[in-house]
Every structure is written in C-alpha cells, then in structure tokens.
Design a protein around this motif. Structure first.
Motif, mmCIF file in Angstrom:
data_model
loop_
_atom_site.group_PDB
_atom_site.id
_atom_site.type_symbol
_atom_site.label_atom_id
_atom_site.label_comp_id
_atom_site.label_asym_id
_atom_site.label_seq_id
_atom_site.Cartn_x
_atom_site.Cartn_y
_atom_site.Cartn_z
ATOM 1 N N LEU A 284 0.501 -7.505 -2.028
ATOM 2 C CA LEU A 284 0.679 -8.872 -2.519
ATOM 3 C C LEU A 284 0.110 -9.925 -1.576
ATOM 4 C CD1 LEU A 284 4.273 -8.629 -3.999
ATOM 5 C CD2 LEU A 284 2.111 -8.726 -5.236
ATOM 6 N N THR A 285 0.172 -9.682 -0.283
ATOM 7 C CA THR A 285 -0.330 -10.684 0.664
ATOM 8 C C THR A 285 -1.779 -10.441 1.060
ATOM 9 O OG1 THR A 285 0.431 -9.438 2.592
ATOM 10 C CG2 THR A 285 1.958 -11.055 1.644
ATOM 11 N N HIS A 286 -2.282 -9.217 0.893
ATOM 12 C CA HIS A 286 -3.626 -8.841 1.338
ATOM 13 C C HIS A 286 -3.806 -9.162 2.816
ATOM 14 C CE1 HIS A 286 -4.678 -8.071 -2.784
ATOM 15 N NE2 HIS A 286 -4.311 -9.294 -3.117
ATOM 16 N N ASP A 287 -2.731 -8.975 3.584
ATOM 17 C CA ASP A 287 -2.738 -9.333 4.995
ATOM 18 C C ASP A 287 -2.084 -8.205 5.785
ATOM 19 O OD1 ASP A 287 -2.829 -10.686 7.396
ATOM 20 O OD2 ASP A 287 -1.135 -11.991 6.944
ATOM 21 N N TRP B 151 -4.162 2.010 5.851
ATOM 22 C CA TRP B 151 -4.866 2.244 4.589
ATOM 23 C C TRP B 151 -6.015 1.245 4.451
ATOM 24 C CZ3 TRP B 151 -4.095 6.372 1.657
ATOM 25 C CH2 TRP B 151 -4.706 6.409 0.416
ATOM 26 N N PRO B 152 -7.214 1.708 4.111
ATOM 27 C CA PRO B 152 -8.351 0.781 4.028
ATOM 28 C C PRO B 152 -8.203 -0.196 2.866
ATOM 29 C CG PRO B 152 -8.977 2.949 3.251
ATOM 30 C CD PRO B 152 -7.588 3.083 3.789
ATOM 31 N N ASN B 153 -8.832 -1.338 3.022
ATOM 32 C CA ASN B 153 -8.831 -2.341 1.966
ATOM 33 C C ASN B 153 -9.841 -1.911 0.919
ATOM 34 O OD1 ASN B 153 -8.639 -4.582 0.402
ATOM 35 N ND2 ASN B 153 -9.194 -6.034 1.998
ATOM 36 N N LEU B 154 -9.369 -1.571 -0.254
ATOM 37 C CA LEU B 154 -10.254 -1.042 -1.287
ATOM 38 C C LEU B 154 -10.942 -2.128 -2.102
ATOM 39 C CD1 LEU B 154 -8.026 1.894 -2.529
ATOM 40 C CD2 LEU B 154 -9.902 1.954 -0.887
#
Length: 140
Positions: free
Chosen positions: A57-60, A112-115
C-alpha cells in the motif's frame, strides 16, 4: 506539509502498528490446540499480512522496515524475563520458531523486489515499449 515530515510520521505510525501486532503475536504464539500451534500460525499469518499490506500500500521499503523494527523490537523487549521473573517467550522449540519465523517473514517482505518497475534491458520492458509505440507503416 513537507514530504519528509509526512514520510517520518508514516514510519512512526507503521512502527507503532508493528509494535501492536508483534506484541499480540508474541503473547499468543504459545497457544496450542492439541498438537497444533494455533497461536504461532495465526500470529505469523497476521504479522505477514501486515508487512505485505504496508509494503504494497505504501510502496515504501522504509515503512516496511519501520513496521518490522516495531515487531521485532517488541518481541525482543518482552521476550526476556520480567520483573517478577515471568517469561513470555520461553526457550522452547515453539518460542525459537516464533522468533526466527517473524524475523524471516520480515526479511522476505523487505527484500522482495519491486515488481512494478522492470529494468530497461529486460524483455518485458522492451515489449511494453514496443506495444506503446504505434506502427507507422513506413519502412526506414
């Protein structure tokens, strides 16, 4: 409000939520229903769901790290002997599994990588660029 202030406040909020989930899971981890460690399973699922939710949700990663620090920090604080000599996380196999499981879940979610972002040289990135450019029909 400056972006650094909102980011810092969101990290503090994430750490506090991590403290709540970590404390609840640590207190309930030893609940057994016959041979099934129900408290361990429910606590691990809840903590994993919180970490995944914060990350997605935050992408942070910073917010996820703050949540994990809150979880693991409260686990370490309340797992030692208390003032009256009581221990919430005894040195049993279930207690050891709880400590390592929460740490492993946090590490997995953080690493976990950012997909959403793919590197430019990958076939997926090349295909998306090729699809977005219209075919002009002229051969040059």
């Amino acid at each position: 409000m400056p972006s650094w202030l909102t980011r810092t406040l969101s990290w503090i909020a994430a750490a506090l939520v991590g403290v709540v989930y970590g404390a609840a899971g640590t207190i309930a981890h030893s609940l057994m229903w016959g041979p099934v460690p129900v408290g361990l399973l429910v606590g691990a699922i809840a903590c994993a769901a919180l970490l995944v939710a914060v990350r997605s949700l935050t992408h942070d990663r910073g917010a996820t790290v703050a949540t994990a620090i809150g979880m693991i920090g409260i686990l370490l604080i309340i797992s030692g002997p208390g003032a009256g000599g009581s221990v919430i996380v005894p040195n049993t196999p279930i207690g050891q599994v709880w400590i390592y499981l929460i740490s492993a879940i946090a590490l997995l979610v953080i690493a976990w990588p950012n997909l959403r972002r793919t590197p430019r040289g990958t076939p997926a990135a090349t295909a998306s660029v090729a699809q977005s450019e219209p075919d002009r029909g002229d051969a040059t």
